[in-house]
Design a protein around this motif. Structure first.
Motif, PDB file in Angstrom:
ATOM      1  N   ILE A 197       0.921  -1.189  -0.167  1.00  0.00           N
ATOM      2  CA  ILE A 197      -0.039   0.164   0.050  1.00  0.00           C
ATOM      3  C   ILE A 197       0.837   1.387  -0.037  1.00  0.00           C
ATOM      4  CG2 ILE A 197      -1.724   1.383   1.468  1.00  0.00           C
ATOM      5  CD1 ILE A 197      -2.812  -1.376   2.215  1.00  0.00           C
ATOM      6  N   SER A 198       1.932   1.349   0.720  1.00  0.00           N
ATOM      7  CA  SER A 198       2.861   2.451   0.834  1.00  0.00           C
ATOM      8  C   SER A 198       3.481   2.673  -0.652  1.00  0.00           C
ATOM      9  CB  SER A 198       3.889   2.304   1.903  1.00  0.00           C
ATOM     10  OG  SER A 198       3.272   2.120   3.254  1.00  0.00           O
ATOM     11  N   ALA A 199       3.893   1.539  -1.224  1.00  0.00           N
ATOM     12  CA  ALA A 199       4.586   1.724  -2.404  1.00  0.00           C
ATOM     13  C   ALA A 199       3.625   2.151  -3.578  1.00  0.00           C
ATOM     14  CB  ALA A 199       4.947   0.316  -2.926  1.00  0.00           C
ATOM     15  N   HIS A 200       2.338   1.662  -3.498  1.00  0.00           N
ATOM     16  CA  HIS A 200       1.342   2.390  -4.293  1.00  0.00           C
ATOM     17  C   HIS A 200       1.022   3.762  -4.143  1.00  0.00           C
ATOM     18  CE1 HIS A 200      -2.071   2.154  -7.054  1.00  0.00           C
ATOM     19  NE2 HIS A 200      -2.610   2.822  -5.879  1.00  0.00           N
ATOM     20  N   LEU A 201       0.920   4.379  -3.073  1.00  0.00           N
ATOM     21  CA  LEU A 201       0.874   5.623  -2.541  1.00  0.00           C
ATOM     22  C   LEU A 201       1.899   6.494  -2.852  1.00  0.00           C
ATOM     23  CD1 LEU A 201      -1.190   5.398   0.700  1.00  0.00           C
ATOM     24  CD2 LEU A 201      -2.072   5.797  -1.454  1.00  0.00           C
ATOM     25  N   GLN A 202       3.020   6.016  -2.643  1.00  0.00           N
ATOM     26  CA  GLN A 202       4.424   6.592  -3.054  1.00  0.00           C
ATOM     27  C   GLN A 202       4.482   6.939  -4.664  1.00  0.00           C
ATOM     28  OE1 GLN A 202       6.548   7.979  -0.572  1.00  0.00           O
ATOM     29  NE2 GLN A 202       6.894   9.166  -2.592  1.00  0.00           N
TER      30      GLN A 202
ATOM     31  N   ALA B 231       2.293  12.563  -9.292  1.00  0.00           N
ATOM     32  CA  ALA B 231       1.719  13.891  -9.179  1.00  0.00           C
ATOM     33  C   ALA B 231       2.478  14.951  -8.972  1.00  0.00           C
ATOM     34  CB  ALA B 231       0.572  13.969  -8.011  1.00  0.00           C
ATOM     35  N   GLU B 232       3.603  14.797  -8.177  1.00  0.00           N
ATOM     36  CA  GLU B 232       4.598  15.785  -8.016  1.00  0.00           C
ATOM     37  C   GLU B 232       5.303  15.944  -9.795  1.00  0.00           C
ATOM     38  OE1 GLU B 232       8.865  15.736  -5.876  1.00  0.00           O
ATOM     39  OE2 GLU B 232       7.216  15.112  -4.644  1.00  0.00           O
TER      40      GLU B 232
ATOM     41  N   VAL C  21      -3.504  19.185 -12.186  1.00  0.00           N
ATOM     42  CA  VAL C  21      -4.817  20.115 -11.542  1.00  0.00           C
ATOM     43  C   VAL C  21      -4.973  19.968 -10.192  1.00  0.00           C
ATOM     44  CG1 VAL C  21      -6.887  21.114 -11.960  1.00  0.00           C
ATOM     45  CG2 VAL C  21      -5.294  20.820 -14.044  1.00  0.00           C
ATOM     46  N   ASP C  22      -5.351  18.596 -10.039  1.00  0.00           N
ATOM     47  CA  ASP C  22      -5.899  18.380  -8.623  1.00  0.00           C
ATOM     48  C   ASP C  22      -5.941  16.690  -8.708  1.00  0.00           C
ATOM     49  OD1 ASP C  22      -6.560  18.492  -5.826  1.00  0.00           O
ATOM     50  OD2 ASP C  22      -8.526  19.226  -6.270  1.00  0.00           O
ATOM     51  N   SER C  23      -5.978  15.913  -7.346  1.00  0.00           N
ATOM     52  CA  SER C  23      -6.231  14.595  -7.190  1.00  0.00           C
ATOM     53  C   SER C  23      -6.924  14.379  -5.872  1.00  0.00           C
ATOM     54  CB  SER C  23      -5.050  13.712  -7.679  1.00  0.00           C
ATOM     55  OG  SER C  23      -4.085  14.105  -6.665  1.00  0.00           O
TER      56      SER C  23
END
Length: 140
Positions: A30-35, A41-42, A51-53
Motif C-alpha cells: 500500500i505504501s509503495a502504491h501511494l508513493q 502527481a509531483e 490540476v488536482d487529485s
C-alpha cells in the motif's frame, strides 16, 4: 491546454492484470502504491500538467430533492460511486495523445507483490471551451 479526468475504479471497469483487492495488500505494498501516486502527481506539478487529485473514502450516500424540506436519502439499490470510484486526477495537457500517455503511466502503479496493477483508468475530457472538446476521438 486541455483538461482531462483520470478516473480510478474499484470495480465497473475491466479487471486489471494484477487484480488483488487493496484490502489484501501488505502495508508495504500500500505504501509503495501511494508513493508511486504521489511521485507521479509531483512530477506533473513540476511540468505544469497537474490540476488536482483525490482518493475517495468508501462511505457515501445518495441524496436528491423531493420537495421542500424532505430530501430522501438511500443507500441503494443502485450502484453507487462509493462502490465504483476509488479516486481521480485532473490533468491539463497539450493533447489527447499526452493524456493517453499519462493515463497509461498511471496504470502502472504497483500493487500486490510490488508488480504493476495494469488497472484500467477512465479518461474523460472536461467540457468548457478547451480543445479537449474536439481533440478526443469520441467528440469529433
Amino acid at each position: 491546454m486541455a483538461k482531462y479526468l483520470l478516473l480510478k475504479h474499484y470495480r465497473g471497469a475491466p479487471a486489471s492484470v494484477n487484480d488483488a483487492p487493496m484490502e489484501q495488500w501488505t502495508p508495504e505494498e500500500i505504501s509503495a502504491h501511494l508513493q508511486y501516486m504521489n511521485d507521479f502527481a509531483e512530477r506533473l506539478e513540476k511540468s505544469g500538467e497537474f490540476v488536482d487529485s483525490k482518493a475517495l473514502a468508501p462511505q457515501g450516500t445518495f441524496v436528491r430533492y423531493d420537495g421542500e424540506g424532505r430530501p430522501p436519502v438511500t443507500d441503494g439499490p443502485f450502484a453507487e460511486t462509493k462502490d465504483l470510484i476509488a479516486g481521480w486526477m485532473i490533468i491539463d495537457v497539450d493533447s489527447y495523445e499526452r493524456a493517453l500517455e499519462l493515463a497509461g503511466e498511471l496504470s502502472a502503479a504497483p500493487g500486490a507483490g510490488g508488480k504493476p496493477i495494469h488497472e484500467w483508468l477512465e479518461l474523460r475530457p472536461l467540457l468548457g471551451g478547451h480543445s479537449a472538446d474536439t481533440d478526443c476521438p469520441s467528440h469529433r
